[in-house]
Design a protein around this motif. Structure first.
Motif, PDB file in Angstrom:
ATOM      1  N   GLN A  37       0.825  -1.206   0.000  1.00  0.00           N
ATOM      2  CA  GLN A  37       0.000   0.000   0.000  1.00  0.00           C
ATOM      3  C   GLN A  37       0.862   1.261   0.000  1.00  0.00           C
ATOM      4  OE1 GLN A  37      -2.406  -0.900   3.437  1.00  0.00           O
ATOM      5  NE2 GLN A  37      -4.002  -1.865   2.194  1.00  0.00           N
ATOM      6  N   ALA A  38       1.965   1.231   0.738  1.00  0.00           N
ATOM      7  CA  ALA A  38       2.895   2.367   0.740  1.00  0.00           C
ATOM      8  C   ALA A  38       3.515   2.546  -0.645  1.00  0.00           C
ATOM      9  CB  ALA A  38       3.980   2.168   1.792  1.00  0.00           C
ATOM     10  N   GLY A  39       3.816   1.431  -1.313  1.00  0.00           N
ATOM     11  CA  GLY A  39       4.345   1.507  -2.675  1.00  0.00           C
ATOM     12  C   GLY A  39       3.347   2.144  -3.641  1.00  0.00           C
ATOM     13  N   LEU A  40       2.076   1.810  -3.478  1.00  0.00           N
ATOM     14  CA  LEU A  40       1.039   2.432  -4.307  1.00  0.00           C
ATOM     15  C   LEU A  40       0.958   3.932  -4.038  1.00  0.00           C
ATOM     16  CD1 LEU A  40      -1.834  -0.205  -4.133  1.00  0.00           C
ATOM     17  CD2 LEU A  40      -0.477   0.405  -6.145  1.00  0.00           C
ATOM     18  N   LEU A  41       1.033   4.321  -2.774  1.00  0.00           N
ATOM     19  CA  LEU A  41       0.994   5.736  -2.424  1.00  0.00           C
ATOM     20  C   LEU A  41       2.190   6.477  -3.012  1.00  0.00           C
ATOM     21  CD1 LEU A  41      -0.334   8.091  -0.964  1.00  0.00           C
ATOM     22  CD2 LEU A  41       0.913   7.405   1.104  1.00  0.00           C
ATOM     23  N   ALA A  42       3.372   5.879  -2.922  1.00  0.00           N
ATOM     24  CA  ALA A  42       4.570   6.498  -3.504  1.00  0.00           C
ATOM     25  C   ALA A  42       4.428   6.632  -5.020  1.00  0.00           C
ATOM     26  CB  ALA A  42       5.809   5.674  -3.154  1.00  0.00           C
ATOM     27  N   THR A  43       3.867   5.602  -5.652  1.00  0.00           N
ATOM     28  CA  THR A  43       3.639   5.656  -7.098  1.00  0.00           C
ATOM     29  C   THR A  43       2.666   6.769  -7.450  1.00  0.00           C
ATOM     30  OG1 THR A  43       4.075   3.293  -7.285  1.00  0.00           O
ATOM     31  CG2 THR A  43       2.843   4.317  -9.099  1.00  0.00           C
ATOM     32  N   LEU A  44       1.616   6.925  -6.648  1.00  0.00           N
ATOM     33  CA  LEU A  44       0.649   8.010  -6.874  1.00  0.00           C
ATOM     34  C   LEU A  44       1.332   9.367  -6.774  1.00  0.00           C
ATOM     35  CD1 LEU A  44      -2.288   9.160  -7.136  1.00  0.00           C
ATOM     36  CD2 LEU A  44      -2.345   9.095  -4.625  1.00  0.00           C
ATOM     37  N   LEU A  45       2.098   9.572  -5.724  1.00  0.00           N
ATOM     38  CA  LEU A  45       2.738  10.881  -5.521  1.00  0.00           C
ATOM     39  C   LEU A  45       3.755  11.192  -6.619  1.00  0.00           C
ATOM     40  CD1 LEU A  45       3.163  10.795  -1.642  1.00  0.00           C
ATOM     41  CD2 LEU A  45       1.409  11.995  -2.986  1.00  0.00           C
ATOM     42  N   LEU A  46       4.567  10.210  -6.972  1.00  0.00           N
ATOM     43  CA  LEU A  46       5.533  10.413  -8.066  1.00  0.00           C
ATOM     44  C   LEU A  46       4.814  10.617  -9.397  1.00  0.00           C
ATOM     45  CD1 LEU A  46       8.235   7.772  -7.102  1.00  0.00           C
ATOM     46  CD2 LEU A  46       8.467  10.263  -7.020  1.00  0.00           C
ATOM     47  N   GLY A  47       3.773   9.818  -9.624  1.00  0.00           N
ATOM     48  CA  GLY A  47       3.020   9.924 -10.865  1.00  0.00           C
ATOM     49  C   GLY A  47       2.324  11.267 -11.014  1.00  0.00           C
ATOM     50  N   LEU A  48       1.692  11.742  -9.945  1.00  0.00           N
ATOM     51  CA  LEU A  48       1.026  13.051 -10.014  1.00  0.00           C
ATOM     52  C   LEU A  48       2.040  14.163 -10.265  1.00  0.00           C
ATOM     53  CD1 LEU A  48      -1.718  12.910  -7.236  1.00  0.00           C
ATOM     54  CD2 LEU A  48      -2.064  13.147  -9.698  1.00  0.00           C
ATOM     55  N   THR A  49       3.194  14.071  -9.623  1.00  0.00           N
ATOM     56  CA  THR A  49       4.237  15.077  -9.841  1.00  0.00           C
ATOM     57  C   THR A  49       4.670  15.070 -11.305  1.00  0.00           C
ATOM     58  OG1 THR A  49       4.992  14.861  -7.560  1.00  0.00           O
ATOM     59  CG2 THR A  49       6.540  15.834  -9.135  1.00  0.00           C
ATOM     60  N   ALA A  50       4.914  13.891 -11.841  1.00  0.00           N
ATOM     61  CA  ALA A  50       5.327  13.786 -13.253  1.00  0.00           C
ATOM     62  C   ALA A  50       4.224  14.306 -14.178  1.00  0.00           C
ATOM     63  CB  ALA A  50       5.669  12.339 -13.591  1.00  0.00           C
ATOM     64  N   GLN A  51       2.983  13.995 -13.862  1.00  0.00           N
ATOM     65  CA  GLN A  51       1.877  14.456 -14.703  1.00  0.00           C
ATOM     66  C   GLN A  51       1.770  15.983 -14.696  1.00  0.00           C
ATOM     67  OE1 GLN A  51      -1.134  12.071 -12.757  1.00  0.00           O
ATOM     68  NE2 GLN A  51      -1.471  10.936 -14.653  1.00  0.00           N
ATOM     69  N   MET A  52       1.901  16.593 -13.524  1.00  0.00           N
ATOM     70  CA  MET A  52       1.810  18.054 -13.439  1.00  0.00           C
ATOM     71  C   MET A  52       2.945  18.713 -14.209  1.00  0.00           C
ATOM     72  SD  MET A  52      -0.985  18.482 -11.791  1.00  0.00           S
ATOM     73  CE  MET A  52      -1.560  16.893 -12.380  1.00  0.00           C
ATOM     74  N   LEU A  53       4.154  18.162 -14.082  1.00  0.00           N
ATOM     75  CA  LEU A  53       5.286  18.694 -14.839  1.00  0.00           C
ATOM     76  C   LEU A  53       5.079  18.530 -16.344  1.00  0.00           C
ATOM     77  CD1 LEU A  53       8.227  17.454 -12.576  1.00  0.00           C
ATOM     78  CD2 LEU A  53       7.378  19.813 -12.821  1.00  0.00           C
ATOM     79  N   HIS A  54       4.533  17.388 -16.734  1.00  0.00           N
ATOM     80  CA  HIS A  54       4.274  17.123 -18.153  1.00  0.00           C
ATOM     81  C   HIS A  54       3.231  18.104 -18.694  1.00  0.00           C
ATOM     82  CE1 HIS A  54       3.960  14.858 -21.863  1.00  0.00           C
ATOM     83  NE2 HIS A  54       2.647  14.786 -21.690  1.00  0.00           N
TER      84      HIS A  54
END
Length: 161
Positions: free
Chosen positions: A134-151
């Motif tokens: 579950q922590a891995g999913l949360l980390a993936t969400l946070l990294l993914g959202l950051t990458a999406q906003m930058l993109h």
């Protein structure tokens, strides 16, 4: 099999196609695109999954996740119709990425609690394996959202006026 009721199978098989659809859109577009053919299919499958969770839920948190998923799904698909211009793309991306996270959180939990059949990997909700997943999913969400906003920002879709 796996202790799943008939309505549980409807819930599981009804929402399962949303996972590869989300993965496809994240890989192809960098986000879930509601006004695309995969985006329309994602919406339908997510509605089935989030709507039927109320019929199969055993844990109180499942009702919260189902309600939040429905609210975010409707908000994510509706925000693009509002005159928010560039801000709408940000909100749409955040809301729909959260729906994918809320789909994967119980999916991973249920897989670990049911597989292999009869001798699951996890028998306790406090298991380190489950908490780590579950922590891995949360980390993936946070990294993914950051990458999406930058993109989005790099594409010029969302710029400060």
């Amino acid at each position: 099999m796996f202790g799943i009721s008939p309505i549980g199978w409807v819930h599981t098989l009804g929402s399962l196609p949303a996972i590869p659809l989300a993965v496809y859109m994240f890989a192809r577009y960098g986000r879930i695109v509601p006004r695309s053919a995969p985006g329309v299919a994602y919406f339908a499958f997510m509605l089935v999954g989030a709507g039927t969770v109320f019929l199969v839920a055993r844990e109180p948190v499942s009702y919260v996740i189902g309600a939040a998923t429905l609210a975010l799904l409707i908000a994510g698909y509706g925000v693009g119709r509002l005159p928010l211009h560039r801000l709408g793309h940000y909100l749409e991306t955040i809301f729909l990425s959260l729906t994918a996270f809320l789909l994967m959180l119980p999916t991973v939990t249920e897989i670990l609690r049911r597989v292999p059949d009869g001798h699951p990997f996890v028998t306790d909700l406090g298991s380190p394996l489950l908490i780590g997943a579950q922590a891995g999913l949360l980390a993936t969400l946070l990294l993914g959202l950051t990458a999406q906003m930058l993109h989005l920002r790099r594409q010029g879709i969302v710029r400060a006026e």
